[in-house]
Design a protein around this motif. Structure first.
Motif, PDB file in Angstrom:
ATOM      1  N   GLN A   1      27.224  56.477  61.907  1.00 24.88           N
ATOM      2  CA  GLN A   1      27.269  57.727  61.615  1.00 24.88           C
ATOM      3  C   GLN A   1      28.574  58.377  62.015  1.00 24.88           C
ATOM      4  N   GLY A   2      29.282  57.561  62.942  1.00 28.86           N
ATOM      5  CA  GLY A   2      30.707  58.024  63.302  1.00 28.86           C
ATOM      6  C   GLY A   2      31.561  57.011  63.019  1.00 28.86           C
TER       7      GLY A   2
ATOM      8  N   ILE B   1      34.933  54.493  68.651  1.00 28.73           N
ATOM      9  CA  ILE B   1      34.601  53.812  70.032  1.00 28.73           C
ATOM     10  C   ILE B   1      34.489  54.909  70.998  1.00 28.73           C
ATOM     11  N   THR B   2      33.262  55.035  71.727  1.00 33.08           N
ATOM     12  CA  THR B   2      33.145  55.988  72.887  1.00 33.08           C
ATOM     13  C   THR B   2      33.216  55.269  74.057  1.00 33.08           C
ATOM     14  N   GLN B   3      33.443  55.989  75.164  1.00 28.87           N
ATOM     15  CA  GLN B   3      33.667  55.455  76.409  1.00 28.87           C
ATOM     16  C   GLN B   3      32.430  54.431  76.835  1.00 28.87           C
ATOM     17  N   GLU B   4      31.120  54.734  76.463  1.00 26.28           N
ATOM     18  CA  GLU B   4      30.110  53.694  76.653  1.00 26.28           C
ATOM     19  C   GLU B   4      30.371  52.588  75.764  1.00 26.28           C
ATOM     20  N   MET B   5      30.629  52.617  74.749  1.00 25.77           N
ATOM     21  CA  MET B   5      31.181  51.341  73.723  1.00 25.77           C
ATOM     22  C   MET B   5      32.171  50.584  74.465  1.00 25.77           C
TER      23      MET B   5
ATOM     24  N   GLY C   1      38.743  53.600  65.374  1.00 25.54           N
ATOM     25  CA  GLY C   1      39.623  53.986  66.549  1.00 25.54           C
ATOM     26  C   GLY C   1      38.723  54.589  67.488  1.00 25.54           C
ATOM     27  N   ALA C   2      39.283  55.313  68.249  1.00 25.36           N
ATOM     28  CA  ALA C   2      38.814  55.899  69.573  1.00 25.36           C
ATOM     29  C   ALA C   2      37.954  56.886  69.162  1.00 25.36           C
ATOM     30  N   ASP C   3      36.772  57.498  69.622  1.00 20.36           N
ATOM     31  CA  ASP C   3      36.198  58.477  69.352  1.00 20.36           C
ATOM     32  C   ASP C   3      36.826  59.730  70.274  1.00 20.36           C
ATOM     33  N   VAL C   4      37.423  60.859  69.408  1.00 24.03           N
ATOM     34  CA  VAL C   4      38.051  61.957  70.177  1.00 24.03           C
ATOM     35  C   VAL C   4      37.483  63.253  70.104  1.00 24.03           C
ATOM     36  N   SER C   5      36.196  63.042  69.590  1.00 24.88           N
ATOM     37  CA  SER C   5      35.359  64.370  69.379  1.00 24.88           C
ATOM     38  C   SER C   5      35.178  65.153  70.616  1.00 24.88           C
TER      39      SER C   5
ATOM     40  N   PHE D   1      36.720  51.416  56.113  1.00 20.92           N
ATOM     41  CA  PHE D   1      37.901  51.884  56.872  1.00 20.92           C
ATOM     42  C   PHE D   1      37.809  51.145  58.019  1.00 20.92           C
ATOM     43  N   CYS D   2      39.078  50.767  58.310  1.00 19.02           N
ATOM     44  CA  CYS D   2      39.756  49.816  59.337  1.00 19.02           C
ATOM     45  C   CYS D   2      40.972  50.524  59.767  1.00 19.02           C
ATOM     46  N   VAL D   3      41.032  51.649  60.474  1.00 17.38           N
ATOM     47  CA  VAL D   3      42.151  52.382  60.731  1.00 17.38           C
ATOM     48  C   VAL D   3      42.486  52.808  62.301  1.00 17.38           C
ATOM     49  N   GLY D   4      43.761  53.057  62.553  1.00 19.04           N
ATOM     50  CA  GLY D   4      44.174  53.358  63.931  1.00 19.04           C
ATOM     51  C   GLY D   4      43.718  52.480  65.006  1.00 19.04           C
ATOM     52  N   GLY D   5      43.018  52.793  65.883  1.00 18.67           N
ATOM     53  CA  GLY D   5      42.637  51.737  66.991  1.00 18.67           C
ATOM     54  C   GLY D   5      41.443  50.534  66.550  1.00 18.67           C
ATOM     55  N   GLY D   6      40.982  51.038  65.379  1.00 22.52           N
ATOM     56  CA  GLY D   6      40.087  50.028  64.739  1.00 22.52           C
ATOM     57  C   GLY D   6      40.733  48.788  64.148  1.00 22.52           C
ATOM     58  N   PHE D   7      42.130  49.267  63.386  1.00 24.54           N
ATOM     59  CA  PHE D   7      42.865  48.507  62.928  1.00 24.54           C
ATOM     60  C   PHE D   7      43.582  47.261  64.054  1.00 24.54           C
ATOM     61  N   GLU D   8      43.806  48.029  65.098  1.00 23.10           N
ATOM     62  CA  GLU D   8      44.276  47.359  66.226  1.00 23.10           C
ATOM     63  C   GLU D   8      43.248  46.186  66.776  1.00 23.10           C
TER      64      GLU D   8
END
Length: 256
Positions: free
Chosen positions: A21-22, A26-30, A63-67, A103-110
């Motif tokens: 859904q997001g 990646i959250t801190q918990e993840m 990438g990172a969850d910045v919400s 989508f594989c972008v930003g930190g997810g691409f990393e």
């Protein structure tokens, strides 16, 4: 269910991002769960390789969850430490396959580029959107992109924020194989079978040596003695390889 699922199938560990859904941001918990997964994989001699995948067809990881704001609460690097972005780098000793879709972008691409082998669905899109949206910080993704893609391709992605599709990523050598999304799991399984047909200890020693001197001149790499390789010379797997060769049979590895 956890936002990061950890399961085992024989000698293969499966780590699955489970926050579709997001778009698996990646959250801190993840991050905490991923760190636990990498630690278990490194410490368990019966795990010979690992697969990182993600739930949902739309995105592998954005990438990172910045919400909740861009500031991270700990110094743990993104992806449970695997990327080295924003904190200490965790080195995974075992071979890692990334199964990527959407989508594989930003930190997810990393995170995907941290893998040793990438299998991509034909829906996959790889990108570095940071400069396009006016964000640039601890950006390890640009350094990995410059090392894993041709110069002009990587720079175009960095400077424009435009994404490349799976077929182009395969053409540029970023991914090993592109398959229809429905075949992604099966194609990934074939790669784990190929990896585990080799000696797990030899694979780990080879990975350590290959990455340990990647940024050094060839002359330095050739003169370096690698402890994992020296340890492998005394292993049961080394003896099994010699015995299997002499008997003209397939070796039966134990990872010992």
């Amino acid at each position: 269910m956890a936002d990061v699922e950890f399961t085992r199938d024989g000698h293969v560990a499966h780590i699955r991002l489970n926050r579709p859904q997001g778009l698996n941001a990646i959250t801190q918990e993840m991050d905490d769960l991923l760190f636990e997964a990498w630690t278990m994989i490194n410490d368990d001699a019966d795990i010979w390789c690992a697969v990182l995948s993600a739930e949902g067809e739309k995105g592998f990881c954005i990438g990172a969850d910045v919400s909740g704001g861009a500031e991270r609460k700990t110094r743990m690097a993104l992806g449970g430490g695997l990327t080295g972005i924003g904190g200490p780098l965790v080195t995974l000793k075992k071979p890692l396959i990334a199964a990527v879709q959407g989508f594989c972008v930003g930190g997810g691409f990393e995170l995907a580029m941290c893998a040793d082998i990438i299998v991509a669905a034909d829906t996959a899109q790889f990108g570095l959107p940071e400069t396009k949206v006016g964000i640039i910080g601890e950006c390890g993704v640009v350094h990995r992109a410059m090392r894993q893609l041709p110069y002009h391709i990587a720079m175009a992605m960095i400077l424009t924020g435009e994404r490349i599709k799976a077929d182009a990523a395969e053409r540029f050598g970023l991914v090993n194989e592109v398959v229809p999304f429905a075949e992604l799991a099966a194609a990934t399984q074939k790669w784990t079978d190929k990896i585990n047909a080799a000696s797990p200890l030899a694979n780990q020693a080879a990975k350590a040596a290959a990455l340990g001197r990647l940024g050094h001149p060839l002359e330095v790499a050739l003169m370096t003695r690698f402890e994992p390789i020296e340890q492998y010379a005394e292993s049961a797997d080394k003896q099994e390889g010699e015995a299997a060769g002499a008997a003209r049979r397939k070796p039966v590895w134990t990872g010992r």
